[in-house]
Design an enzyme around this catalytic site. Structure first.
Site, mmCIF file in Angstrom:
data_model
loop_
_atom_site.group_PDB
_atom_site.id
_atom_site.type_symbol
_atom_site.label_atom_id
_atom_site.label_comp_id
_atom_site.label_asym_id
_atom_site.label_seq_id
_atom_site.Cartn_x
_atom_site.Cartn_y
_atom_site.Cartn_z
ATOM 1 N N HIS A 44 69.894 0.887 18.543
ATOM 2 C CA HIS A 44 71.023 1.127 17.631
ATOM 3 C C HIS A 44 70.839 1.874 16.805
ATOM 4 C CE1 HIS A 44 69.269 -1.331 14.131
ATOM 5 N NE2 HIS A 44 68.837 -2.080 15.188
ATOM 6 N N ASP B 289 72.265 2.501 13.545
ATOM 7 C CA ASP B 289 72.546 2.473 12.125
ATOM 8 C C ASP B 289 71.226 1.577 11.738
ATOM 9 O OD1 ASP B 289 73.510 0.038 13.838
ATOM 10 O OD2 ASP B 289 73.859 -0.889 11.979
ATOM 11 N N ASP C 114 63.669 0.240 12.304
ATOM 12 C CA ASP C 114 64.414 -0.343 12.818
ATOM 13 C C ASP C 114 65.927 0.286 12.758
ATOM 14 O OD1 ASP C 114 66.253 -2.401 13.699
ATOM 15 O OD2 ASP C 114 65.949 -3.721 11.982
ATOM 16 N N GLU D 223 75.142 -2.273 14.597
ATOM 17 C CA GLU D 223 74.329 -3.406 14.891
ATOM 18 C C GLU D 223 73.862 -4.197 13.801
ATOM 19 O OE1 GLU D 223 70.645 -5.832 16.003
ATOM 20 O OE2 GLU D 223 70.907 -4.447 14.469
ATOM 21 N N GLU D 224 73.623 -3.705 12.846
ATOM 22 C CA GLU D 224 73.199 -4.731 11.470
ATOM 23 C C GLU D 224 74.361 -5.335 10.824
ATOM 24 O OE1 GLU D 224 70.136 -4.759 10.853
ATOM 25 O OE2 GLU D 224 68.950 -3.117 11.573
ATOM 26 N N ASP E 146 63.571 -4.104 19.767
ATOM 27 C CA ASP E 146 64.086 -4.434 18.248
ATOM 28 C C ASP E 146 63.851 -5.738 17.809
ATOM 29 O OD1 ASP E 146 65.778 -4.207 16.043
ATOM 30 O OD2 ASP E 146 67.892 -4.613 16.979
ATOM 31 N N HIS F 203 63.598 -3.858 6.841
ATOM 32 C CA HIS F 203 64.685 -3.960 6.029
ATOM 33 C C HIS F 203 64.249 -4.350 4.395
ATOM 34 C CE1 HIS F 203 67.339 -5.927 8.975
ATOM 35 N NE2 HIS F 203 67.047 -4.830 9.412
#
Length: 379
Positions: free
Chosen positions: A78, A80, A109, A142-143, A166, A347
């Site tokens: 992904h 994003d 990520d 995706e997030e 991931d 994150h």
């Protein structure tokens, strides 16, 4: 020389990571990926998912036709990231880790996975390695609920086995299970009143929410079940009994029955709290992800274990507490395995990844393609 111009995996990752791409705003990164694929002489297309899910891009899909026998594979990353709260300035430190000097997330990520996929494709073409065919898929949003993958037509995939990278664990971890997930939105409605003059006439929606949250079982409830309240807002002024308050919760479990029971428990708890506070409450429950479980002898898992061993990594088999695009593909009848790619502290402001692990995941990707080329009918 490799066909066309293409940087190595580290250069690609640094370039992709430097382009902010919060959910729905992935255009700059998508354009760079498309340029990269074009430089390799590959054709890619973009579907109309963007207009359907509220993103600036659709899903990018590229097929590299097979040149030999075996089992074709698809790879998905992904584009994003979680919302950056500052500039992104990826730098390589003396310890060999890539970090963001700008003081916010790095975006490993999942741009580390995208860079590894692109570099592996370049090496396949550069060295004219025989393979059974690979397909590359790059998704948006995706997030925020796996929305890009959810909007992709999986019938376009010729491969029935695929991989995402991931999971923030050491290379070698094979994710054989992911939880079912539910989102629970709760809104309390009370009665406003002046808090100094007529407090007895008010009914505090915040008090109702506070009681409900205090009574909820949160955190890790058992080895396969978790619950969390992540957001809360309400009220209009410090001198007004708050008429409205809402909070946003989630629940996850590898056991679907446990999850259903937990969600029912949460609903009963908030209803009781509303009654005690003489407020009304509205709730909405939404499916966030469908869980899955692989056996170690499933073709996608066996292939992953063999490839990891070939690339010099000891495979281990774990269950994850998170979701990924793999959930979508597994729900739709494909076999898509999530492999850890050694991201660290995703994150967070200290998100990082080692240069050697970026390079190692290219080797893992090539090993997957090589082992799949030796397999017959695994898909």
């Amino acid at each position: 020389m490799r066909p066309g111009w293409a940087p190595d995996v580290l250069s690609s990752f640094l370039e992709l990571a430097a382009l902010p791409s919060p959910p729905g705003e992935e255009r700059a990164v998508a354009d760079r990926v498309l340029e990269y694929l074009s430089a390799l002489g590959l054709e890619a297309d973009e579907d109309d998912a963007g207009s359907r899910i509220g993103s600036s891009i659709g899903n990018l899909f590229c097929r590299v036709p097979g040149t030999g026998p075996g089992t074709p594979l698809f790879f998905c990353a992904h584009l994003d990231t979680v919302l950056p709260e500052g500039p992104i300035e990826p730098v390589v430190g003396e310890d060999g880790f890539v970090r963001n000097a700008g003081g916010t997330i790095l975006g490993a990520d999942n741009k580390a996975a995208a860079a590894a996929m692109l570099e592996a494709a370049a090496r396949l073409l550069e060295n004219d390695r025989p393979h059974a065919g690979i397909e590359l898929l790059f998704t948006p949003m995706e997030e925020v609920g796996l929305r890009g993958a959810g909007a992709f037509d999986e019938q376009r995939l010729g491969a029935r086995i695929g991989y995402v990278y991931d999971h923030a664990g050491p290379i070698g971890q094979v994710i054989v299970g992911a939880p079912y997930q539910r989102k629970i939105d709760v809104a309390f409605h009370g009665r406003a009143a002046h808090s100094g003059m007529y407090p007895e006439e008010g009914r505090s929606a915040i008090a109702a929410a506070a009681r409900a949250i205090a009574d909820l079982r949160l955190g890790r409830l058992d080895e396969e079940t978790t619950a969390n309240v992540g957001l809360i807002d309400g009220g209009t002024a410090r001198n007004i009994v708050p008429q409205h308050c809402r909070f946003f919760a989630e629940a996850r479990s590898h056991d679907e029955r446990k999850l259903a029971d937990l969600v029912q428990e949460i609903l009963e708890t908030v209803t009781f709290a509303a009654g005690v506070a003489e407020c009304e409450v509205e709730t909405r429950v939404e499916n966030a992800a469908v869980g899955y479980r692989f056996a170690r002898d499933d073709p996608a898992v066996r292939l992953a274990a063999a490839a990891l061993e070939r690339a010099g990594h000891e495979p281990s088999f774990v269950r994850s507490g998170g979701g990924a695009d793999a959930n979508v593909f597994n729900e739709r009848g494909l076999q898509c395995v999530n492999l850890a790619n050694a991201m660290v502290d995703i994150h967070t402001l200290d998100e990082r990844i080692a240069v050697e692990d970026l390079e190692a995941m290219v080797d893992v990707t090539l090993a997957l393609v090589a082992v799949a080329g030796e397999a017959a009918g695994a898909g």
